[in-house]
Design a protein around this motif. Structure first.
Motif, PDB file in Angstrom:
ATOM      1  N   ASP A  26      23.527  52.097  20.722  1.00  0.00           N
ATOM      2  CA  ASP A  26      22.616  51.315  19.870  1.00  0.00           C
ATOM      3  C   ASP A  26      22.276  49.948  20.456  1.00  0.00           C
TER       4      ASP A  26
ATOM      5  N   GLU B 151      10.548  46.978  14.389  1.00  0.00           N
ATOM      6  CA  GLU B 151      11.530  46.567  13.388  1.00  0.00           C
ATOM      7  C   GLU B 151      12.705  47.542  13.369  1.00  0.00           C
ATOM      8  N   GLU B 152      12.396  48.829  13.569  1.00  0.00           N
ATOM      9  CA  GLU B 152      13.474  49.833  13.622  1.00  0.00           C
ATOM     10  C   GLU B 152      14.377  49.592  14.824  1.00  0.00           C
ATOM     11  N   ASP B 153      13.796  49.219  15.978  1.00  0.00           N
ATOM     12  CA  ASP B 153      14.590  48.916  17.165  1.00  0.00           C
ATOM     13  C   ASP B 153      15.515  47.724  16.898  1.00  0.00           C
ATOM     14  N   GLN B 154      14.963  46.702  16.243  1.00  0.00           N
ATOM     15  CA  GLN B 154      15.771  45.521  15.945  1.00  0.00           C
ATOM     16  C   GLN B 154      16.912  45.860  14.991  1.00  0.00           C
ATOM     17  N   ARG B 155      16.637  46.738  14.032  1.00  0.00           N
ATOM     18  CA  ARG B 155      17.676  47.152  13.095  1.00  0.00           C
ATOM     19  C   ARG B 155      18.774  47.928  13.824  1.00  0.00           C
ATOM     20  N   THR B 156      18.367  48.768  14.783  1.00  0.00           N
ATOM     21  CA  THR B 156      19.334  49.514  15.580  1.00  0.00           C
ATOM     22  C   THR B 156      20.198  48.564  16.406  1.00  0.00           C
ATOM     23  N   LYS B 157      19.557  47.534  16.962  1.00  0.00           N
ATOM     24  CA  LYS B 157      20.292  46.541  17.741  1.00  0.00           C
ATOM     25  C   LYS B 157      21.324  45.815  16.872  1.00  0.00           C
ATOM     26  N   ARG B 158      20.927  45.460  15.658  1.00  0.00           N
ATOM     27  CA  ARG B 158      21.866  44.774  14.757  1.00  0.00           C
ATOM     28  C   ARG B 158      23.042  45.685  14.413  1.00  0.00           C
ATOM     29  N   THR B 159      22.725  46.967  14.190  1.00  0.00           N
ATOM     30  CA  THR B 159      23.815  47.924  13.928  1.00  0.00           C
ATOM     31  C   THR B 159      24.738  48.030  15.134  1.00  0.00           C
TER      32      THR B 159
END
Length: 305
Positions: free
Chosen positions: A91, A156-164
């Motif tokens: 991720d 935004e989905e990529d950024q959410r994956t990065k945060r996860t």
């Protein structure tokens, strides 16, 4: 103390070796299968070594607190931490994960200060900071070089994956420190490092078997390596160098040196990879990576003073 720190550096060398071996095996059969099956290979070897060096195939008759500390250490170190880290690799990315993992020495130093009463001198804290800072410099420098000048803003989905992924990397750093701290607590009661490693391996394998059972991959993990002989040989190589040699060295290191110092020195594995990249893979090593290496070496030298 010095011998413990030297063993911690040898452990980092083992991790550098295994990062190459496990990466090659994981690309063939998947990282989760490699993480699981490596302990099935390591455990029988550890049984034999314990019989040769300690006179019995398994440590019996120890206090319940030793079994508790070392069992939990193995569960955190071999199972929970690895699952967090491998998820973060996917991720967040391997280099970013390695940067977050450099927080592990800080977590380890805090835990050992609170629960074990280990106090680091200002020089030792400076050495840890320089070592960790140098490793971060090398990781970021090499990551920037590999990406070149390309930049990706990401959805935004990529950024959410990065945060996860960052959350899992942070969990990996913390649980790795917890595993080292619990191992130190178990070793403090006078148990032989071979016995400690056998108990940790057993608990870690139980955790991974339960995890594989839940995700219904217990049989497929074995099948993947049985049908790929090269992946099996690579995994066996990594099992001998990592869960056997590397962990025994780290446990000896914890016996003689503080948790914060040991975990800091164990994080220097990216430094060991630089000459391998240059001499074996013929990759160019940037000036920034060299500067980061020198910083880490200075920090390591401070820890040996």
């Amino acid at each position: 103390m010095i011998l413990g720190q030297f063993f911690a550096l040898l452990t980092a060398g083992c991790w550098a070796h295994n990062s190459i071996v496990y990466s090659a095996a994981g690309k063939r059969v998947g990282s989760r299968a490699v993480t699981h099956i490596r302990l099935w290979i390591a455990l029988p070897v550890m049984f034999l070594l314990h019989l040769l060096f300690c006179g019995s195939p398994y440590p019996l008759g120890l206090s319940s607190s030793v079994y508790l500390f070392l069992g939990l250490s193995g569960l955190f170190g071999f199972c929970v931490a690895d699952l967090f880290i491998f998820r973060a690799f996917v991720d967040l990315g391997p280099r970013e994960t390695m940067v977050v993992m450099t927080l592990s020495p800080i977590f380890g130093a805090i835990l050992s200060r609170i629960f074990l009463g280990e106090i680091l001198s200002p020089l030792q804290m400076l050495g840890i900071a320089a070592t960790v800072g140098g490793v971060i410099w090398v990781i970021l420098e090499e990551g920037a070089r590999s990406r070149g000048i390309q930049r990706q803003s990401g959805t935004e989905e990529d950024q959410r994956t990065k945060r996860t992924g960052a959350f899992f990397a942070l969990g990996g750093a913390f649980t790795q420190a917890v595993g080292m701290f619990l191992a130190k607590a178990g070793l403090a009661q006078g148990i032989h490092p071979f016995s400690a490693n056998l108990l940790r391996l057993s608990a870690g394998l139980i955790g991974l078997v339960l995890y594989a059972t839940v995700r219904k991959s217990l049989v497929s993990d074995f099948a993947a390596l049985i049908h790929d002989r090269k992946a099996l040989l690579l995994t066996a190589n990594g099992a001998l160098v990592g869960p056997i040699l590397g962990i025994v060295l780290s446990l000896y290191a914890l016996t003689w040196a503080p948790v914060g110092i040991v975990t800091a020195l164990m994080q220097t594995s990216p430094i060991f990879l630089l000459p391998i990249d240059r001499l074996y893979f013929k990759k160019r090593v940037s000036k920034g990576a060299v500067a980061g290496t020198i910083t880490a070496i200075v920090g390591t030298a401070l820890l040996f003073l």
